[in-house]
Design a protein around this motif. Structure first.
Motif, PDB file in Angstrom:
ATOM      1  N   VAL A   1     105.543  92.452 -30.541  1.00 57.89           N
ATOM      2  CA  VAL A   1     104.494  91.464 -30.298  1.00 57.89           C
ATOM      3  C   VAL A   1     103.140  92.133 -30.478  1.00 57.89           C
ATOM      4  O   VAL A   1     102.901  93.218 -29.948  1.00 57.89           O
ATOM      5  N   PHE A   2     102.261  91.495 -31.236  1.00 59.06           N
ATOM      6  CA  PHE A   2     100.929  92.029 -31.503  1.00 59.06           C
ATOM      7  C   PHE A   2      99.871  90.975 -31.194  1.00 59.06           C
ATOM      8  O   PHE A   2     100.148  89.778 -31.218  1.00 59.06           O
ATOM      9  N   GLN A   3      98.646  91.446 -30.949  1.00 59.93           N
ATOM     10  CA  GLN A   3      97.514  90.530 -30.806  1.00 59.93           C
ATOM     11  C   GLN A   3      96.314  91.122 -31.528  1.00 59.93           C
ATOM     12  O   GLN A   3      96.051  92.324 -31.451  1.00 59.93           O
ATOM     13  N   GLY A   4      95.586  90.259 -32.251  1.00 62.88           N
ATOM     14  CA  GLY A   4      94.397  90.692 -32.957  1.00 62.88           C
ATOM     15  C   GLY A   4      93.374  89.577 -32.970  1.00 62.88           C
ATOM     16  O   GLY A   4      93.417  88.660 -32.136  1.00 62.88           O
ATOM     17  N   THR A   5      92.434  89.652 -33.916  1.00 58.73           N
ATOM     18  CA  THR A   5      91.392  88.633 -34.021  1.00 58.73           C
ATOM     19  C   THR A   5      91.210  88.223 -35.473  1.00 58.73           C
ATOM     20  O   THR A   5      91.553  88.966 -36.400  1.00 58.73           O
TER      21      THR A   5
ATOM     22  N   GLU B   1      89.114  83.121 -31.500  1.00 58.45           N
ATOM     23  CA  GLU B   1      89.355  84.071 -32.580  1.00 58.45           C
ATOM     24  C   GLU B   1      90.638  84.870 -32.398  1.00 58.45           C
ATOM     25  O   GLU B   1      90.985  85.700 -33.231  1.00 58.45           O
ATOM     26  N   LYS B   2      91.384  84.592 -31.323  1.00 56.18           N
ATOM     27  CA  LYS B   2      92.600  85.357 -31.068  1.00 56.18           C
ATOM     28  C   LYS B   2      93.706  84.995 -32.056  1.00 56.18           C
ATOM     29  O   LYS B   2      93.899  83.834 -32.406  1.00 56.18           O
ATOM     30  N   VAL B   3      94.419  85.993 -32.507  1.00 58.09           N
ATOM     31  CA  VAL B   3      95.613  85.830 -33.345  1.00 58.09           C
ATOM     32  C   VAL B   3      96.734  86.635 -32.697  1.00 58.09           C
ATOM     33  O   VAL B   3      96.541  87.804 -32.373  1.00 58.09           O
ATOM     34  N   TRP B   4      97.858  86.000 -32.467  1.00 59.33           N
ATOM     35  CA  TRP B   4      99.005  86.734 -31.957  1.00 59.33           C
ATOM     36  C   TRP B   4     100.141  86.635 -32.955  1.00 59.33           C
ATOM     37  O   TRP B   4     100.252  85.668 -33.717  1.00 59.33           O
ATOM     38  N   THR B   5     100.971  87.669 -32.978  1.00 58.49           N
ATOM     39  CA  THR B   5     102.051  87.760 -33.962  1.00 58.49           C
ATOM     40  C   THR B   5     103.323  88.255 -33.295  1.00 58.49           C
ATOM     41  O   THR B   5     103.284  89.179 -32.469  1.00 58.49           O
ATOM     42  N   LEU B   6     104.420  87.635 -33.652  1.00 62.46           N
ATOM     43  CA  LEU B   6     105.745  88.061 -33.217  1.00 62.46           C
ATOM     44  C   LEU B   6     106.519  88.465 -34.467  1.00 62.46           C
ATOM     45  O   LEU B   6     106.690  87.655 -35.379  1.00 62.46           O
TER      46      LEU B   6
ATOM     47  N   VAL C   1     108.122  86.733 -39.449  1.00 63.67           N
ATOM     48  CA  VAL C   1     106.826  86.886 -38.782  1.00 63.67           C
ATOM     49  C   VAL C   1     106.365  85.514 -38.308  1.00 63.67           C
ATOM     50  O   VAL C   1     106.271  84.576 -39.100  1.00 63.67           O
ATOM     51  N   VAL C   2     106.104  85.387 -37.022  1.00 67.67           N
ATOM     52  CA  VAL C   2     105.558  84.173 -36.431  1.00 67.67           C
ATOM     53  C   VAL C   2     104.143  84.494 -35.970  1.00 67.67           C
ATOM     54  O   VAL C   2     103.923  85.493 -35.298  1.00 67.67           O
ATOM     55  N   PHE C   3     103.178  83.655 -36.359  1.00 62.16           N
ATOM     56  CA  PHE C   3     101.807  83.920 -35.929  1.00 62.16           C
ATOM     57  C   PHE C   3     101.131  82.625 -35.516  1.00 62.16           C
ATOM     58  O   PHE C   3     101.531  81.532 -35.920  1.00 62.16           O
ATOM     59  N   SER C   4     100.099  82.748 -34.708  1.00 60.40           N
ATOM     60  CA  SER C   4      99.309  81.609 -34.270  1.00 60.40           C
ATOM     61  C   SER C   4      97.838  81.946 -34.432  1.00 60.40           C
ATOM     62  O   SER C   4      97.369  82.966 -33.928  1.00 60.40           O
ATOM     63  N   CYS C   5      97.132  81.080 -35.159  1.00 59.80           N
ATOM     64  CA  CYS C   5      95.696  81.243 -35.365  1.00 59.80           C
ATOM     65  C   CYS C   5      95.064  79.861 -35.259  1.00 59.80           C
ATOM     66  O   CYS C   5      95.479  78.934 -35.957  1.00 59.80           O
TER      67      CYS C   5
END
Length: 236
Positions: free
Chosen positions: A175-179, A207-212, A224-228
């Motif tokens: 699990v990751f989190q970025g912007t 501006e948060k982006v999280w990725t599984l 890869v699952v992401f939410s933006c």
């Protein structure tokens, strides 16, 4: 359609749910527990020409060409105790309640997962079919092409869920989190100083982006699952 605030709350709730699922699955690989497993599948859900467009003029504007195909993806995750979680993502503006209930019910029966662990998520694209007739007043009953498309969509998602279940394999969960700065606030002020549908570069936005990321233990390509948070109104 839901109000904008409810839409973002839904996305945040989805993010929180998947993050908790990711942590649970990551822990499932610990000593004394089984490995986390996952399977995924994609299926095309492009409607036939002649169906009304959602977000491109309403029920009276009919599709007359296909620029890009629409797809749906189904991800099926299981932790070391065999508890399953299903995420289905659609290239659609949304799902009416009655259709989402039908799809979730069939996925529950097909895979044996709990109702509250089946999440249906729409990208909210405005360049797709008209999906929310039952939530709008004065648009009349659905034409046969719309009824047939909804029935077809239901069947395709169940087929994709079945394919995802057959593809279950041990995975590594990360699990990751970025912007991201791709978004922009669109409640700027006009020449009279009043709020309007205008870009506001200094306005707030998420501006948060999280990725599984789910990487097969055999070295195969990951899912890869992401939410933006953005509003995909881009084809005009």
């Amino acid at each position: 359609m839901r109000p904008a605030s409810a839409h973002w709350k839904t996305l945040l709730a989805l993010a929180a749910t998947l993050l908790r699922a990711g942590v649970c699955l990551a822990q499932a690989g610990g000593v004394g527990q089984g490995a986390a497993t996952a399977g995924w599948a994609e299926i095309e859900i492009t409607p036939p020409l002649g169906i009304a467009l959602g977000g491109r003029g309403g029920a009276e504007t009919l599709a007359n060409q296909v620029i890009d195909p629409l797809c749906a993806q189904v991800l099926y995750l299981k932790d070391g105790k065999g508890i399953g979680f299903v995420l289905a993502s659609f290239d659609l503006i949304g799902l009416p309640h009655e259709l989402s209930d039908r799809i979730r019910t069939r996925v529950v029966h097909e895979l044996g997962v709990d109702w509250n662990l089946v999440v249906l998520n729409a990208s909210h694209t405005h360049s797709g079919p008209y999906m929310l007739r039952s939530l709008m007043a004065g648009v009349g009953p659905p034409p046969q092409v719309e009824v047939d498309y909804f029935n077809s969509l239901e069947g395709k998602i169940v087929a994709a869920a079945r394919a995802a279940a057959k593809a279950l394999q041990p995975v590594e969960v990360e699990v990751f989190q970025g912007t991201s700065r791709i978004g922009i606030n669109r409640r700027g002020k006009n020449a009279e100083g009043r709020r309007a549908m205008l870009p506001d570069p200094d306005g707030p936005f998420d501006e948060k982006v999280w990725t599984l990321r789910l990487t097969p233990k055999d070295g195969g390509p990951p899912a890869v699952v992401f939410s933006c948070a953005c509003h995909p109104v881009i084809v005009y």
